[in-house]
Design a protein around this motif. Sequence first.
Motif, PDB file in Angstrom:
ATOM      1  N   LEU A   1      -8.191  15.804 -12.925  1.00  0.00           N
ATOM      2  CA  LEU A   1      -8.916  16.196 -14.133  1.00  0.00           C
ATOM      3  C   LEU A   1      -8.505  15.338 -15.320  1.00  0.00           C
ATOM      4  CD1 LEU A   1     -10.868  18.144 -15.542  1.00  0.00           C
ATOM      5  CD2 LEU A   1      -8.925  19.688 -15.914  1.00  0.00           C
ATOM      6  N   GLU A   2      -7.224  15.032 -15.433  1.00  0.00           N
ATOM      7  CA  GLU A   2      -6.723  14.219 -16.546  1.00  0.00           C
ATOM      8  C   GLU A   2      -7.320  12.824 -16.566  1.00  0.00           C
ATOM      9  OE1 GLU A   2      -2.506  14.358 -18.006  1.00  0.00           O
ATOM     10  OE2 GLU A   2      -2.214  15.301 -16.044  1.00  0.00           O
ATOM     11  N   ALA A   3      -7.757  12.349 -15.409  1.00  0.00           N
ATOM     12  CA  ALA A   3      -8.261  10.980 -15.314  1.00  0.00           C
ATOM     13  C   ALA A   3      -9.713  10.856 -15.761  1.00  0.00           C
ATOM     14  CB  ALA A   3      -8.113  10.471 -13.877  1.00  0.00           C
ATOM     15  N   PHE A   4     -10.392  11.979 -15.949  1.00  0.00           N
ATOM     16  CA  PHE A   4     -11.800  11.941 -16.334  1.00  0.00           C
ATOM     17  C   PHE A   4     -11.957  12.062 -17.844  1.00  0.00           C
ATOM     18  CE2 PHE A   4     -12.524  13.103 -11.892  1.00  0.00           C
ATOM     19  CZ  PHE A   4     -13.662  12.378 -11.592  1.00  0.00           C
TER      20      PHE A   4
ATOM     21  N   PRO B   1       0.641   8.302 -12.240  1.00  0.00           N
ATOM     22  CA  PRO B   1       1.107   8.153 -10.855  1.00  0.00           C
ATOM     23  C   PRO B   1       1.486   9.466 -10.182  1.00  0.00           C
ATOM     24  CG  PRO B   1       2.828   7.487 -12.390  1.00  0.00           C
ATOM     25  CD  PRO B   1       1.590   7.703 -13.208  1.00  0.00           C
ATOM     26  N   ASP B   2       1.674  10.520 -10.955  1.00  0.00           N
ATOM     27  CA  ASP B   2       2.038  11.812 -10.371  1.00  0.00           C
ATOM     28  C   ASP B   2       0.982  12.309  -9.386  1.00  0.00           C
ATOM     29  OD1 ASP B   2       4.385  11.881 -11.795  1.00  0.00           O
ATOM     30  OD2 ASP B   2       3.657  13.286 -13.321  1.00  0.00           O
ATOM     31  N   TYR B   3      -0.267  11.862  -9.573  1.00  0.00           N
ATOM     32  CA  TYR B   3      -1.351  12.350  -8.724  1.00  0.00           C
ATOM     33  C   TYR B   3      -1.598  11.457  -7.499  1.00  0.00           C
ATOM     34  CZ  TYR B   3      -2.421  15.322 -12.744  1.00  0.00           C
ATOM     35  OH  TYR B   3      -2.347  16.237 -13.773  1.00  0.00           O
ATOM     36  N   ALA B   4      -0.891  10.334  -7.401  1.00  0.00           N
ATOM     37  CA  ALA B   4      -1.120   9.403  -6.295  1.00  0.00           C
ATOM     38  C   ALA B   4      -0.888  10.043  -4.925  1.00  0.00           C
ATOM     39  CB  ALA B   4      -0.261   8.155  -6.464  1.00  0.00           C
TER      40      ALA B   4
END
Length: 270
Positions: free
Chosen positions: A89-92, A196-199
């Motif tokens: 979500l943070e990436a959108f 990177p936490d979501y990788a």
Amino acid sequence: MKTILITGASSGIGAATARHFQAKGWNVIATMRTPENSPELGALENVHLARLDVTDAGSIATAVAEGIERFGKVDVVLNNAGYGAYGALEAFSMERIRRQFDTNVLGVMEVTKAVLPHFRQNRSGTIINVSSIGGQITFPLGALYHGTKFAVEGLSEALHYELEPLGIRVRIVQPGMIRTNFGGSSFDFAMDENLPDYAPMAEAMGRLFGKLAANPSAPETVAQVIWDAANETGSRLRFRAGPDAEELLDARKHQDDETFIGGIKQMMAP
């Protein structure tokens, strides 16, 4: 002769459904953003191509009017246009978030509103909304896509109550993994290298989708289910499309949250 109006008819499920209904002797109003790119579909007998962008109210009104003028009546509307947005979500950006909901939810509402006066006047008509197995179950990094499909399920079920007394039917079609361009132009994946936490979750999602998509159904499978939904005369609301849809939705129905979500997590493991 009956008539169906289809959104997102340029490829995948929409195109397969247009061909299926045309072969069954129906008139087809095949709508898409760029109809000039589908000359073969437009060359079929009793198929009318129309420009329709579900995020453009003017194009919706024009396409519906064109279809009624061409064939005299619309009997079924298939809200098929849509795409999947996946990622943290943070990436959108909010712009991309709004685009997902504008297309998958508000577009369905806009098209439906455009045909309802016609259906009410005729005291008949069927609205078929393409949801997904993702309208009742979720996968990682799918907050946007699943949010829209859960919304489609809810709005469709509620519309069933208010429209049934007027002679208007509502149907929901729930495809599983389908062999379409969902991973191409119909897929919006967001990954920010600054997050990177979501990788690890993205890698897990890739493993999960790889397992789920091992044996996808053909778009024609969904087209047949849509045909069944269009011709259903009873009160059945939901129609599953594909063996994986049957399996996963049955599991979700009969398992508690911990058990079902635990099973999804196991499928994500290396």
